[in-house]
Design an enzyme around this catalytic site. Sequence first.
Site, short mmCIF file in Angstrom:
data_model
loop_
_atom_site.label_atom_id
_atom_site.label_comp_id
_atom_site.label_asym_id
_atom_site.label_seq_id
_atom_site.Cartn_x
_atom_site.Cartn_y
_atom_site.Cartn_z
N TYR A 107 -10.49 -4.33 6.04
CA TYR A 107 -9.04 -4.44 5.84
C TYR A 107 -8.74 -5.16 4.53
O TYR A 107 -9.36 -6.17 4.21
CB TYR A 107 -8.46 -5.19 7.04
CG TYR A 107 -7.09 -5.79 6.85
CD1 TYR A 107 -6.00 -5.01 6.46
CD2 TYR A 107 -6.87 -7.15 7.08
CE1 TYR A 107 -4.74 -5.57 6.30
CE2 TYR A 107 -5.62 -7.71 6.93
CZ TYR A 107 -4.55 -6.92 6.54
OH TYR A 107 -3.31 -7.48 6.37
N PHE A 108 -7.79 -4.61 3.78
CA PHE A 108 -7.36 -5.20 2.51
C PHE A 108 -6.05 -5.96 2.74
O PHE A 108 -5.02 -5.36 3.02
CB PHE A 108 -7.16 -4.10 1.46
CG PHE A 108 -6.64 -4.58 0.13
CD1 PHE A 108 -7.40 -5.42 -0.67
CD2 PHE A 108 -5.40 -4.15 -0.34
CE1 PHE A 108 -6.93 -5.84 -1.91
CE2 PHE A 108 -4.92 -4.57 -1.57
CZ PHE A 108 -5.69 -5.42 -2.36
N ALA A 109 -6.12 -7.29 2.65
CA ALA A 109 -4.93 -8.14 2.81
C ALA A 109 -4.45 -8.58 1.43
O ALA A 109 -5.26 -8.97 0.58
CB ALA A 109 -5.27 -9.37 3.65
N TYR A 110 -3.14 -8.51 1.21
CA TYR A 110 -2.61 -8.89 -0.10
C TYR A 110 -1.41 -9.83 0.00
O TYR A 110 -0.89 -10.28 -1.02
CB TYR A 110 -2.21 -7.63 -0.89
CG TYR A 110 -1.23 -6.73 -0.17
CD1 TYR A 110 0.14 -6.98 -0.21
CD2 TYR A 110 -1.68 -5.62 0.55
CE1 TYR A 110 1.04 -6.16 0.46
CE2 TYR A 110 -0.79 -4.80 1.22
CZ TYR A 110 0.56 -5.07 1.17
OH TYR A 110 1.45 -4.26 1.84
N GLY A 111 -0.96 -10.12 1.23
CA GLY A 111 0.17 -11.01 1.43
C GLY A 111 -0.24 -12.26 2.18
O GLY A 111 -1.27 -12.87 1.88
N GLU A 182 1.59 -6.74 12.37
CA GLU A 182 2.15 -6.21 11.13
C GLU A 182 3.41 -5.39 11.36
O GLU A 182 4.14 -5.09 10.41
CB GLU A 182 1.10 -5.35 10.42
CG GLU A 182 -0.06 -6.14 9.85
CD GLU A 182 0.40 -7.14 8.80
OE1 GLU A 182 0.73 -6.73 7.68
OE2 GLU A 182 0.44 -8.34 9.12
N TYR A 225 6.91 -18.51 3.93
CA TYR A 225 6.13 -17.28 3.82
C TYR A 225 5.47 -17.20 2.44
O TYR A 225 4.27 -16.88 2.33
CB TYR A 225 7.02 -16.06 4.05
CG TYR A 225 6.27 -14.75 3.89
CD1 TYR A 225 5.51 -14.23 4.92
CD2 TYR A 225 6.32 -14.04 2.69
CE1 TYR A 225 4.81 -13.03 4.77
CE2 TYR A 225 5.63 -12.85 2.53
CZ TYR A 225 4.88 -12.35 3.58
OH TYR A 225 4.19 -11.17 3.41
#
Length: 273
Positions: A107-111, A182, A225
């Site tokens: 999985y690619f997380a960017y946040g 999500e 956030y």
Amino acid sequence: MAGAQLRGVPEECPNCGSPHLEPQQGENTAEPGVLWERPRCGDCGWTGRPILLLDLEDGQPIITREGEKTHEHGIMTVPLRTIVKPGDLPIEPLKKTETGPPEPVVYFAYGSNMSTARLRKRTPSCKPLGIATLPGYELRFHKRSADKSGKCNAFASGNGNSVIGVLFSLDPTERAKLDEAEGVGSGYEHAMVTVINDKGHRRKVLTYLATPDYIDDSLKPYGWYKDFVLVGGREHGLPPEYIAEYIQSVEAIEDPNRARDQKQRGTLGGLGR
């Protein structure tokens, strides 16, 4: 590593660059009675071409002389563990075939999910694999959330920008929990994208992108956030210039829900912020 080279197995995973390759054995239901073996990456779950290893009925090893070369790597058609020599004791047939665990999801997380502690609350098995780059996309805080604020989105800009994030492996049984967290179907959707990992290798991975009807460029993130995104980026060593331009410079607003704000900031405090 020298033994691996002699067997024709790559020194590192051609998919993620990991040196943690291990043999995986199993039977093919289309050809029962024969044991197969293939190299498997312990980090990303990549598997190579299987080779015949053992006839389970008579216990005799299956060895061929010729090797073969695929577009991924070259691998000789010999067992990874043992080559039987004249005079060796016969190999006993296996009573139970090892099939190995299901391959993990990458999985690619960017946040905010770049924070390992935050993601681990949703998917306890998650393990970081390093940073990666998604070319042709740009980080935006314009995905409309249920709390009326802006959340992260990798927006397909089509220009020379890139989104930098973190790759995680996770148990496939936990994917449904991540989907729920999500909000799949309520603003985010699955996407298989091609990223470039920190070793320069391309690979297809899972990520989540905002649907067009949930994009609003007038939105701003809540302060807590934005801080989660900052914490995750710094934790994994994203380039300081990327953090400064695409995360730190983003204007944030105060969360009007005091209880939620205090709860999230309490979690941030536990991360050592």
